[in-house]
Write an enzyme that holds these catalytic residues in place. Structure first.
Site, short mmCIF file in Angstrom:
data_model
loop_
_atom_site.label_atom_id
_atom_site.label_comp_id
_atom_site.label_asym_id
_atom_site.label_seq_id
_atom_site.Cartn_x
_atom_site.Cartn_y
_atom_site.Cartn_z
N SER A 179 0.83 -1.20 0.00
CA SER A 179 0.00 0.00 0.00
C SER A 179 0.88 1.26 0.00
O SER A 179 1.73 1.40 -0.87
CB SER A 179 -0.96 -0.04 1.19
OG SER A 179 -1.91 1.00 1.11
N ASP A 277 -7.82 -2.83 -7.74
CA ASP A 277 -7.42 -2.50 -6.37
C ASP A 277 -8.56 -1.75 -5.67
O ASP A 277 -9.00 -0.69 -6.13
CB ASP A 277 -6.16 -1.64 -6.42
CG ASP A 277 -5.62 -1.31 -5.05
OD1 ASP A 277 -6.27 -0.51 -4.35
OD2 ASP A 277 -4.56 -1.85 -4.68
N HIS A 345 -6.61 -5.39 -1.79
CA HIS A 345 -5.61 -4.33 -1.61
C HIS A 345 -4.56 -4.84 -0.64
O HIS A 345 -4.79 -4.89 0.57
CB HIS A 345 -6.25 -3.04 -1.09
CG HIS A 345 -5.26 -1.91 -0.92
ND1 HIS A 345 -4.65 -1.29 -1.98
CD2 HIS A 345 -4.79 -1.30 0.20
CE1 HIS A 345 -3.85 -0.35 -1.53
NE2 HIS A 345 -3.91 -0.34 -0.21
#
Length: 400
Positions: A179, A277, A345
């Site tokens: 991330s 995502d 994600h």
């Protein structure tokens, strides 16, 4: 009785060797203790609230004793004084509020059956507490409030702390992150090589860090505007790649986006990302500001509920992402990617997505197998899954 005693002695020695840096919980999860960077203050390296930065280190062994994997923690960004002040009172802005023990799983696991290529490496998790992907260098004072935007200094302080612990003699190294931490891998990949021996094999990986510069469904540059605020507030510009900022003319903040920065990265790079995502789906493509009536709410919660027009928009987003990634890697033999069609994600630190019987697969390869094949040059790894809804049945869709 002697055999039993021998076993007990062996177990005791193993536990003593592990303590105090790691313990195993009842379900055999590996828990690793936090290490504060005591000398960080000398560099001016502080979390948002002024606390010392930290990391978690689990030592390698055997053939991996001189190999290192560094994993940037993720957790979004703050782009205003108010949001950063709020963040400073949480685990995202202060080591005071962080868990002192972290579970190491997925790419950080020390179990060969769960992490076949990196299980015996020195594995480090860099805790995230600056709010700008370890890239800022500024201080805010107004007489009553004080904020440290010192992500770049935190990165430097942690590296200097790890060098005498063996990183300085690394044979192999992988800089990774998930991330906002995956974005950090793009931002620090070149610099990482400068700390390591010239003979070391150094590569970088980003998991869910390829944040796209794209207009939202209302044709607004919501993400670009947000990034510009982050770069300005945290003093990030001077730490972005100079070649990139020089080519971006009046928009240096664009170099915070991987699609513009990655062509200036010299070490081999691997991109692990979902083509759908969910963070980007919910905050870049369809942010709340672009959908005030909530027409996308059902689609956001369940892709099967998307109408044909919404599905077409999602497919356009997927195409834009693949094109942005492919420009730099189309002719590259050293780069790699694994782009699946899961609504997720971050997939490298969760065991069920990294390497398990039902992990996501593209062309019958798990993420762990694809990354390992790429790092050790066993075979080319440029895997792109077919578009939704022909996604793999092994997807672990993580819709928040």
């Amino acid at each position: 009785m002697m055999n039993v005693n021998a076993v007990l002695v062996a177990i005791t020695l193993a536990l003593l060797t592990c303590a105090p840096r790691c313990v195993y919980s009842d379900d055999q999860r590996l828990l690793v203790n936090m290490t504060l960077v005591r000398n960080a203050s000398a560099l001016g390296a502080f979390c948002l609230d002024g606390s010392l930065p930290a990391y978690h280190l689990h030592r390698g062994f055997g053939g991996g004793a001189r190999n290192w994997l560094l994993q940037f923690e993720g957790g979004g960004w703050c782009n205003s004084i108010k949001s950063c002040l709020d963040r400073a009172n949480t685990r995202r802005g202060s080591t005071r509020y962080m868990s002192k023990w972290e579970v190491f799983s997925g790419i950080l696991s020390n179990n060969a059956s769960l992490n076949p290529d990196f299980y015996n490496w020195n594995r480090v998790k860099l805790r995230y507490c600056d709010g700008a992907s370890f890239a800022g260098d500024a201080v805010y004072k107004n007489g009553t409030s004080l904020l440290y935007f010192r992500g770049q200094k935190i990165w430097e302080a942690i590296m200097l702390d790890l060098l005498p612990k063996g990183l300085g003699q690394a044979r192999k190294a992988l800089l990774s992150g998930s991330s906002a931490g995956g974005l950090s891998s793009f931002l620090h990949c070149n610099n990482f090589t400068k700390y390591l021996p010239s003979t070391a094999s150094v590569k970088c990986l980003s998991d869910a860090g390829f944040f796209l510069d794209k207009r939202d469904i209302s044709s607004n540059h919501t993400m670009r505007s947000f990034v510009k605020d982050v770069v300005s507030l945290h003093g990030v510009e001077k730490n972005l790649d100079e070649n990139c900022t020089a080519s971006s003319l009046n928009f240096p903040e664009l170099c915070f986006f991987p699609q513009y920065a990655m062509k200036f990265i010299t070490p081999p790079f691997f991109i692990l990302n979902s083509a759908y995502d969910v963070y980007q789906f919910h905050h870049i493509l369809v942010p709340p500001s672009a959908d005030p009536q909530g027409h996308w709410n059902r689609c956001k919660l369940n892709p099967a509920a998307c109408n044909p027009q919404q599905l077409n928009t999602l497919q356009e987003f997927r195409r834009d992402m693949i094109v942005a990634m492919g420009l730099s890697y189309k002719y590259s033999r050293r780069g790699g990617f694994f782009i699946n069609s899961c609504f997720a994600h971050g997939q490298s630190e969760s065991q069920d997505t990294w390497f398990a019987a039902d992990s996501p697969r593209v062309h019958n390869r798990t993420i762990a197998e694809a990354v390992g094949d790429w790092y050790f040059c066993r075979r080319a790894t440029k895997e792109i899954d077919c578009p939704y809804p022909c996604r793999s049945t092994t997807c672990h869709n993580l819709i928040p």
